[in-house]
Scaffold this motif. Sequence first.
Motif, PDB file in Angstrom:
ATOM      1  N   GLN A 166       1.026  -6.075  -3.003  1.00 48.71           N
ATOM      2  CA  GLN A 166       0.196  -7.026  -1.381  1.00 48.71           C
ATOM      3  C   GLN A 166      -0.783  -8.325  -2.275  1.00 48.71           C
TER       4      GLN A 166
ATOM      5  N   CYS B 218      -0.420  -0.427   4.320  1.00 50.47           N
ATOM      6  CA  CYS B 218      -0.247  -1.042   5.317  1.00 50.47           C
ATOM      7  C   CYS B 218       0.644  -2.746   5.216  1.00 50.47           C
ATOM      8  N   GLY B 219       1.259  -2.740   6.341  1.00 42.55           N
ATOM      9  CA  GLY B 219       1.609  -5.037   6.209  1.00 42.55           C
ATOM     10  C   GLY B 219       0.367  -5.455   6.542  1.00 42.55           C
TER      11      GLY B 219
ATOM     12  N   TRP C 190      -1.548  -8.610   7.142  1.00 43.27           N
ATOM     13  CA  TRP C 190      -2.269  -9.841   5.854  1.00 43.27           C
ATOM     14  C   TRP C 190      -2.858 -10.498   6.271  1.00 43.27           C
TER      15      TRP C 190
ATOM     16  N   ASP D 229       0.490  -7.773  11.100  1.00 46.18           N
ATOM     17  CA  ASP D 229      -0.345  -5.930  10.864  1.00 46.18           C
ATOM     18  C   ASP D 229       1.651  -6.010  11.277  1.00 46.18           C
ATOM     19  N   VAL D 230       2.253  -5.585  10.212  1.00 47.65           N
ATOM     20  CA  VAL D 230       3.029  -4.642  10.250  1.00 47.65           C
ATOM     21  C   VAL D 230       3.273  -3.291  10.519  1.00 47.65           C
TER      22      VAL D 230
ATOM     23  N   HIS E 200       3.946   1.245   6.897  1.00 43.77           N
ATOM     24  CA  HIS E 200       3.090   1.948   5.626  1.00 43.77           C
ATOM     25  C   HIS E 200       4.969   1.833   4.018  1.00 43.77           C
TER      26      HIS E 200
ATOM     27  N   ALA F  44       6.678  -1.498   4.393  1.00 50.10           N
ATOM     28  CA  ALA F  44       6.084  -2.845   5.085  1.00 50.10           C
ATOM     29  C   ALA F  44       5.597  -3.628   3.952  1.00 50.10           C
ATOM     30  N   ALA F  45       5.018  -3.519   3.206  1.00 54.26           N
ATOM     31  CA  ALA F  45       4.602  -4.669   2.515  1.00 54.26           C
ATOM     32  C   ALA F  45       5.509  -5.909   2.068  1.00 54.26           C
ATOM     33  N   CYS F  46       7.121  -5.482   2.102  1.00 52.71           N
ATOM     34  CA  CYS F  46       8.170  -6.404   0.921  1.00 52.71           C
ATOM     35  C   CYS F  46       8.191  -6.618   3.173  1.00 52.71           C
TER      36      CYS F  46
ATOM     37  N   MET G 109       6.256  -7.230   5.306  1.00 57.52           N
ATOM     38  CA  MET G 109       4.731  -8.250   5.529  1.00 57.52           C
ATOM     39  C   MET G 109       4.805 -10.005   4.928  1.00 57.52           C
TER      40      MET G 109
ATOM     41  N   THR H  80       5.608  -6.064  15.199  1.00 52.42           N
ATOM     42  CA  THR H  80       4.930  -6.392  13.971  1.00 52.42           C
ATOM     43  C   THR H  80       3.286  -7.405  15.216  1.00 52.42           C
TER      44      THR H  80
END
Length: 408
Positions: free
Chosen positions: A182, A211-212, A214, A231-232, A235, A239-241, A243, A280
């Motif tokens: 992140q 979470c996602g 950004w 917001d994706v 978790h 989710a970070a990928c 995002m 999303t």
Amino acid sequence: MNSQIDYEAVFHALPGMVALLTPDLVYADANKDFERLAGRTREQLVGRYIFDVFPENPNDPAATGMRETEASMLRVVATGERDTMALVRYDIEDPERPGLWEEHYWSPVNAPVLAPDGRVTLIVHRVEEITELLRARDGLDSGSRARVLQTDLYTRSRELQEVNERLRQAHAHEREVALALQEAMLPVPSPVGHHQAAVRYQPATRTLNVCGDWYDLADLPGDSIAVAVGDVVGHGLAAACVMGQLRSALSAACRIAEGPARALEALGLYARFVEGAESTTAATVFIDWDRHTLTYSSAGHPPPAVLHPDGTVTFLDQATDPPLGARVDHVPRPQARAPFTEGATLILYTDGLIERRHEDIDTGLARLAASLTRHRGAAPEALADAILSDLLPPSGTTDDIALVVIRL
């Protein structure tokens, strides 16, 4: 979540004995198996103190079931964590034959139900009646049977604790990696000309997952920028990928699209080919300082806020559409425009800032507006800190928060 599920019916159909108690240890509900196996009707349970319903056996001076059960439940209330009890003997008086106490052995687990602020609102009390299992230990007296089974349960409990600890460590490692990812994908933005801006990313504090959420700021031709938050759903690393992919795609789309609506349309088309991107939400605002206008569009996201110099707050909520992937067919997204005066402030954020479980979203929006009005003279950096201080509960949140504050 499927809103058509009858959770009350599910609760009563649960196999095994399950009851709900208040933090004062008063029965709030009990499922059918609890009533049947405990030999008590709903009227004899709900609204009554647990140890008035099930007092200790006065004929057994060594009885400790009541004390151990009470201690376990009070630990749950105090810590907000699950408590698994060791095997306990807790005799029950026959409701139809007062004075006749029947020997019973139980394997109880007590778990908390938390309010949004972290307080324990209910205790889930699940117990397994294992008296018959003990009696099946042929050739052993009741005391020996209890010791043998207690040893078995202790061994299994230790094994489960070891498994849970390994899972906790794995989740903690995943959280560290996801947070690092992140941070790498959400750098502090470059200055937006002579305009003041502040950004914040606040990871959830009451969960091991991230979470996602950004944010992004992109330069546009002239004295203009595009600012976005998203917001994706989901978790952790996945989710970070997702995002990272969506943030990059939207940033690129904003630089070439005719407006925020067209940028979100392009993002929606791209999201169809990104696993995990469905549902999303995102909001995008194009700021034009030459014309003093805000052009915006939202894909299922909470509305950006504008804090005016006189302290009034308006929300940009006239161009809201469903989240990404919510429609089967491609449909043009709406777009709206609002003027602003010099000295106003634009605030974009993700839902973790305002949404609380069992609370209407309008309550959260009103709370945000009140905070903005209260700190209307603050510069963006100070205002961002004040917003988080005012709106985040002391116990922390279970959702990440992305926040962007720009002086217009």
